[in-house]
Design an enzyme around this catalytic site. Sequence first.
Site, PDB file in Angstrom:
ATOM      1  N   HIS A  88      70.722  15.883  44.333  1.00 11.22           N
ATOM      2  CA  HIS A  88      71.501  14.647  44.454  1.00 11.22           C
ATOM      3  C   HIS A  88      70.701  13.531  43.798  1.00 11.22           C
ATOM      4  CE1 HIS A  88      74.479  16.431  47.032  1.00 11.22           C
ATOM      5  NE2 HIS A  88      73.482  17.016  47.674  1.00 11.22           N
ATOM      6  N   ARG A 129      79.904   4.298  37.154  1.00 16.22           N
ATOM      7  CA  ARG A 129      80.098   4.292  38.602  1.00 16.22           C
ATOM      8  C   ARG A 129      78.835   3.840  39.326  1.00 16.22           C
ATOM      9  NH1 ARG A 129      79.949   9.252  42.641  1.00 16.22           N
ATOM     10  NH2 ARG A 129      80.551   8.142  44.527  1.00 16.22           N
ATOM     11  N   GLU A 170      69.894  22.637  45.385  1.00 15.98           N
ATOM     12  CA  GLU A 170      70.822  21.508  45.456  1.00 15.98           C
ATOM     13  C   GLU A 170      70.122  20.239  44.970  1.00 15.98           C
ATOM     14  OE1 GLU A 170      73.689  19.650  48.914  1.00 15.98           O
ATOM     15  OE2 GLU A 170      71.690  20.316  49.497  1.00 15.98           O
ATOM     16  N   ALA A 218      80.572  14.733  45.860  1.00 16.78           N
ATOM     17  CA  ALA A 218      81.338  14.512  47.094  1.00 16.78           C
ATOM     18  C   ALA A 218      81.703  15.817  47.806  1.00 16.78           C
ATOM     19  CB  ALA A 218      82.602  13.711  46.793  1.00 16.78           C
ATOM     20  N   ARG A 250      72.327   7.143  53.127  1.00 16.44           N
ATOM     21  CA  ARG A 250      73.637   6.555  52.829  1.00 16.44           C
ATOM     22  C   ARG A 250      74.574   6.680  54.028  1.00 16.44           C
ATOM     23  NH1 ARG A 250      75.620   8.140  47.130  1.00 16.44           N
ATOM     24  NH2 ARG A 250      77.087   6.484  47.637  1.00 16.44           N
ATOM     25  N   PRO A 310      82.373  16.338  41.190  1.00 18.14           N
ATOM     26  CA  PRO A 310      83.258  15.232  40.842  1.00 18.14           C
ATOM     27  C   PRO A 310      82.533  13.904  40.638  1.00 18.14           C
ATOM     28  CG  PRO A 310      83.578  15.876  43.131  1.00 18.14           C
ATOM     29  CD  PRO A 310      82.685  16.900  42.506  1.00 18.14           C
ATOM     30  N   ASN A 311      83.026  13.190  39.666  1.00 12.63           N
ATOM     31  CA  ASN A 311      82.616  11.827  39.316  1.00 12.63           C
ATOM     32  C   ASN A 311      81.264  11.722  38.617  1.00 12.63           C
ATOM     33  OD1 ASN A 311      85.000  10.561  40.365  1.00 12.63           O
ATOM     34  ND2 ASN A 311      84.187  11.020  42.400  1.00 12.63           N
ATOM     35  N   ASN A 314      74.771  20.102  41.856  1.00 12.72           N
ATOM     36  CA  ASN A 314      74.996  18.801  42.466  1.00 12.72           C
ATOM     37  C   ASN A 314      76.485  18.781  42.796  1.00 12.72           C
ATOM     38  OD1 ASN A 314      75.545  16.175  43.173  1.00 12.72           O
ATOM     39  ND2 ASN A 314      74.233  15.268  41.601  1.00 12.72           N
ATOM     40  N   TYR A 343      73.360   5.057  41.190  1.00  8.23           N
ATOM     41  CA  TYR A 343      73.187   6.220  40.327  1.00  8.23           C
ATOM     42  C   TYR A 343      72.466   5.932  39.018  1.00  8.23           C
ATOM     43  CZ  TYR A 343      76.554   8.104  43.608  1.00  8.23           C
ATOM     44  OH  TYR A 343      77.176   8.506  44.750  1.00  8.23           O
TER      45      TYR A 343
END
Length: 184
Positions: free
Chosen positions: A99, A17, A97, A76, A106, A9-10, A73, A22
């Site tokens: 990110h 964003r 994975e 969330a 974070r 998502p996103n 990825n 990012y």
Amino acid sequence: MKILVLNGPNLNMLGIREPEIYGDRNYTALVSYIQEAAQELGCEVDVRQSNHEGVLVDWIQEAYGKFDGIVINPAAYTHTSIAILDALKSVGIPTVEVHISDVSQREDFRQISYAGRACIKTYMGLGLEGYRQAILYLKAYLENKYITGEEVLNVLSLVAHKSKLLKDSVVVLDGFTGFTPVQN
């Protein structure tokens, strides 16, 4: 070698964003970057993005028997989705994975990765380059150029048993620990 690249998502909002986290490159640029990297590495990729957990689970399940590896990825869903974890474990396809940001630096709620528990490696904080590194690692892994931490420990256990040199030792490799020496 066929690799499925899944984005959660996103990620379709890249460039809009939180560019301070990012970056300013958009999702189209990410897809192009992944495709170019895969081509350079001699891999075929299918890049997908969804904001819906069930769609991601469906794609993971559909990958069984069709793809050699997965780069994911989960965004969330990294921190919430046991469904994605279970899907990755169910298909047993080697998965890396990724990110874009360094989630370890974070918020507290981002400190758990359910999907990561089913992955052979995680790249974070490298920006879009993390995807290229993930494809490179997956390719090498699938070509048996890398062995897992567990495989290394099995070899060390055998060596320890044969030579008795590692008695009462603990071995830490790339953050992986858990070697228990053979007791005589």
